[in-house]
Design an enzyme around this catalytic site. Sequence first.
Site, PDB file in Angstrom:
ATOM      1  N   ARG A  26      33.236 -39.854  -1.926  1.00  0.00           N
ATOM      2  CA  ARG A  26      34.139 -40.082  -0.795  1.00  0.00           C
ATOM      3  C   ARG A  26      34.287 -38.834   0.088  1.00  0.00           C
ATOM      4  O   ARG A  26      35.313 -38.637   0.723  1.00  0.00           O
ATOM      5  CB  ARG A  26      35.525 -40.553  -1.254  1.00  0.00           C
ATOM      6  CG  ARG A  26      35.522 -41.948  -1.863  1.00  0.00           C
ATOM      7  CD  ARG A  26      36.939 -42.387  -2.186  1.00  0.00           C
ATOM      8  NE  ARG A  26      36.951 -43.655  -2.891  1.00  0.00           N
ATOM      9  CZ  ARG A  26      37.920 -44.038  -3.707  1.00  0.00           C
ATOM     10  NH1 ARG A  26      38.956 -43.243  -3.930  1.00  0.00           N
ATOM     11  NH2 ARG A  26      37.872 -45.204  -4.302  1.00  0.00           N
ATOM     12  N   ARG A  30      38.004 -40.154   4.657  1.00  0.00           N
ATOM     13  CA  ARG A  30      39.438 -40.132   4.879  1.00  0.00           C
ATOM     14  C   ARG A  30      40.080 -38.762   5.001  1.00  0.00           C
ATOM     15  O   ARG A  30      41.081 -38.610   5.690  1.00  0.00           O
ATOM     16  CB  ARG A  30      40.127 -40.900   3.740  1.00  0.00           C
ATOM     17  CG  ARG A  30      39.635 -42.316   3.594  1.00  0.00           C
ATOM     18  CD  ARG A  30      40.228 -43.005   2.386  1.00  0.00           C
ATOM     19  NE  ARG A  30      39.863 -42.347   1.142  1.00  0.00           N
ATOM     20  CZ  ARG A  30      40.332 -42.701  -0.046  1.00  0.00           C
ATOM     21  NH1 ARG A  30      41.214 -43.693  -0.130  1.00  0.00           N
ATOM     22  NH2 ARG A  30      39.962 -42.074  -1.133  1.00  0.00           N
ATOM     23  N   ARG A  39      37.341 -43.102  13.846  1.00  0.00           N
ATOM     24  CA  ARG A  39      37.639 -44.442  13.367  1.00  0.00           C
ATOM     25  C   ARG A  39      38.737 -45.147  14.151  1.00  0.00           C
ATOM     26  O   ARG A  39      39.002 -46.339  13.904  1.00  0.00           O
ATOM     27  CB  ARG A  39      38.075 -44.358  11.888  1.00  0.00           C
ATOM     28  CG  ARG A  39      36.962 -44.435  10.858  1.00  0.00           C
ATOM     29  CD  ARG A  39      36.405 -45.843  10.681  1.00  0.00           C
ATOM     30  NE  ARG A  39      37.434 -46.846  10.592  1.00  0.00           N
ATOM     31  CZ  ARG A  39      38.159 -47.104   9.491  1.00  0.00           C
ATOM     32  NH1 ARG A  39      37.950 -46.410   8.391  1.00  0.00           N
ATOM     33  NH2 ARG A  39      39.081 -48.044   9.514  1.00  0.00           N
TER      34      ARG A  39
END
Length: 345
Positions: A26, A30, A39
């Site tokens: 990941r 984020r 995004r």
Amino acid sequence: MAATHSPMLRALAGDRPEQTPVWFMRQAGRSLPEYRELRVGTRMLDACLTPELAAEITLQPVRRHKVDAAVFFSDIVIPLRLAGVEVEIEPGRGPVFANPVRTRADVDRITAIDPADLDHEAITAAIRIITAELGDTPLVGFAGAPFTLAAYLIEGGPSKEHLRARAMMHADPESWNRLADWLSRVSRRFLEAQIDAGASAVQLFDSWAGSLNPDDYRAHIAPHSKASVIDLPVPVIHFGVGTGPFLGDMRLDGITSAVGVDWRMPLDEAAAILGPDVTLQGNIDPALLQAPWEILEKHVLEVLRRGRSARAHILNLGHGVPPETDPDQLTRIVELAHAQQGLGA
């Protein structure tokens, strides 16, 4: 594909490069402000299926952190979306399915779709863009393992214990095996599309396998996971959360080049279980990314020390990067690992 002399690919082959290779599950997403800015106004799965967006998000952490591998920005449910399954990622919750698969008729309906017919053009287009910029830095493709995908499909969304999924494998083993077989073929096609487009290695994620006991994993899960990755032409990393009780089985009868270890088990203990002919990946505790640097630094050095018990070691987290992580912490981990000259070799 990346050159085989890259530290990541050397470690997957069982060699110890001069510096321990580092990447983070990941890492694309984020925790990065540039990701959040990119995004805005785009739903998660739509971003995954927009080649230019997926490529840019994949490349962002490589530029920022100087990691030794990129990981393709996608989601394990993307192959299901490509199969026409109605699924969305709900912020703060995860994948949610409009029509869970819980009955024999549901299994009949979904397995009637031929995985060979799925259109992966958005995936391959993104990877062509990515590999053109990466050069010798390898790209790790990935897919969800059959149990984790089945758990989402059967529960209809995230679950703590996956009771319905575990019940189906015992109450209706014929339906379970048909569903798991179909999911293994879906994941395999997803991996093959990424490899054909230029991925140099792949990782099979079994995020929810830790809810299983060892006997159930061996009887009902491992054969389907093995079918997902057997005879692929690139190295395979197999990762699961909470898989300590059956960690040795994560080798899938020797198919995997590396096994990812979560934060619960020290790497030297994992190496003793897995044996001398598999590379270890992991296993920084993601919670310690919130700690002061002097505490995190000590922890990372201990992980590197214990990782020397394996034939080779790829430094990573014991799970994914939490969204609240300060990106500078990740950059410092990479710099620290790369500064340990001779620790890899």
